[in-house]
Write an enzyme that holds these catalytic residues in place. Sequence first.
Site, short mmCIF file in Angstrom:
data_model
loop_
_atom_site.label_atom_id
_atom_site.label_comp_id
_atom_site.label_asym_id
_atom_site.label_seq_id
_atom_site.Cartn_x
_atom_site.Cartn_y
_atom_site.Cartn_z
N LYS A 122 0.84 -1.20 0.00
CA LYS A 122 0.00 0.00 0.00
C LYS A 122 0.87 1.25 0.00
CE LYS A 122 -3.92 1.86 2.70
NZ LYS A 122 -4.75 1.62 3.90
N SER A 167 -9.65 -0.99 7.45
CA SER A 167 -9.16 -0.72 6.09
C SER A 167 -8.47 -1.89 5.42
CB SER A 167 -8.21 0.49 6.11
OG SER A 167 -8.90 1.66 6.43
N SER A 214 -9.54 1.48 3.23
CA SER A 214 -8.73 2.26 2.31
C SER A 214 -7.69 1.45 1.55
CB SER A 214 -8.01 3.37 3.09
OG SER A 214 -7.14 2.82 4.06
#
Length: 502
Positions: free
Chosen positions: A60, A159, A135
Amino acid sequence: MAITLPDGFLSYCKEWETRIGAFIEFKDEPEGPEAGDLSPDLPPIPPETAPLRGLPCAVKDNIAVKGFSLSCGSKLLEKLRSPYTATAVRRLEAAGAVVIGKTNMDEFGMGSSTDSSGIKRTNNPWDQSRVAGGSSGGSASAVAAGIVPFALGSDTGGSVRQPASFCGTVGLKPTYGAVSRYGLVAYASSLETIGVLADTVSRCRRVFAAIRGKDPRDETTREPPPGSPPLYGAARSKGRVIGVLSPEAVARAIAAAAQEASGVDALQTAAQAAVLEDEVAQAFRAAQDRLADMGYTLVDVEIPSLKYGVPAYYTIATAEASANLARFDGVRYGKRPDWAENPDDLIDKTREAGFGPEVKLRILLGTFVLRSGFQDRYYLRAQRIRSGIRRNFEELLGGMDYNGPPPPCDGILLPVFPTRAFGRGETGLSPFAQKAADLYTCCANLAGLPALSFPAELVGGLPVGVQLLGRAFSEATLLDIAEAYEAKYPIPHPAGYRPFWS
């Protein structure tokens, strides 16, 4: 260490990436770290014992990897290249894995769809008209499409687990302190942790085994306490008790709280948002029936303070975000405007152009709850609620001391999100409904406990996940249960999926 990519892999990646937009940066010819990047405190694992040797992975884009982008999904940091590598990634590299790309995300981790990214849009591999979740949507989407066998994400209030549920992958949020946060760009420091998204439960276990452990660069890290279950060993299934948190009971509790507060509209809306859609309720019931058939004992449980989880979570998270994001001012970090009259004007213009609307909203909320005269009313009250939630979970699961009597439950089963992957526009969820729906995930972060999302069933052509929440440092127990479930009910894959990695 470079890796050899299988024949047809790059064309496969490009085809999927065109459809889903999972990556902010992707390397066609990935190479491992240079020898000097593996410092003496993290010696490389011998190749013959490296559990992840030769596997590509994605990270990420709020986790530092030297030489790669570190945009955090924000226009403000779009051109930033990381000068160092996060501890969790260095440990993966020491185990033989190679980073091939950085994945898209909601800006600074603030969102539930990855649509608030300032860089690009990420779609769900099962249905490109739907969101991938957030996210960590880019990481979940890349794993679900088979581009990488595993990826790192970050979990502040769900997330990792929510996009894992939406995309049909395994998602682990470890115990707070089990994995170093060194190299993770801070959003809400007391809530977030680096997590794992993987194509199988066993792979998730191997990745977690590689990245966990105390780190001198992160004083919040610690080793598992004596007596905690080992990650590898004989799995115990007989006699395990799983508490089931009824979503209907949660919705009733929130509705009751709304009445106590003279019918506050926001709480009434939150109660409605907590109700499961029919397809999710079906999968949740199926997971309960299957676990019971597998020999687990299921009992109904209640968490009295859970009804206040979302307000407490967003109060604490936005307060910490307003402090952590103060560094992005165009002076130390961030893309500067071409011209400014003075330092204040420079900061204003930098943030106006660089931050998206969701980030601005959360900074304003956090600044408000930390104002003089408001801390007792909001922030300190949220911290007291957080303590109550932690106590409620410890009464059912036990605390950090594993030498005492066994707790009532070995884990708690609950939904991940009230809906399957939702669409955009009129078919989607409002921003408030998305925040209210974090109820089922954010409390694990408030309590600092591990939680594991895994696919329960495919309903209407979309995957639905459930999650197991456990006591501190009981990741092994959660992984054992989920691995036994996966052995009987294999994880489905979207159309066009190819298994490149064994």
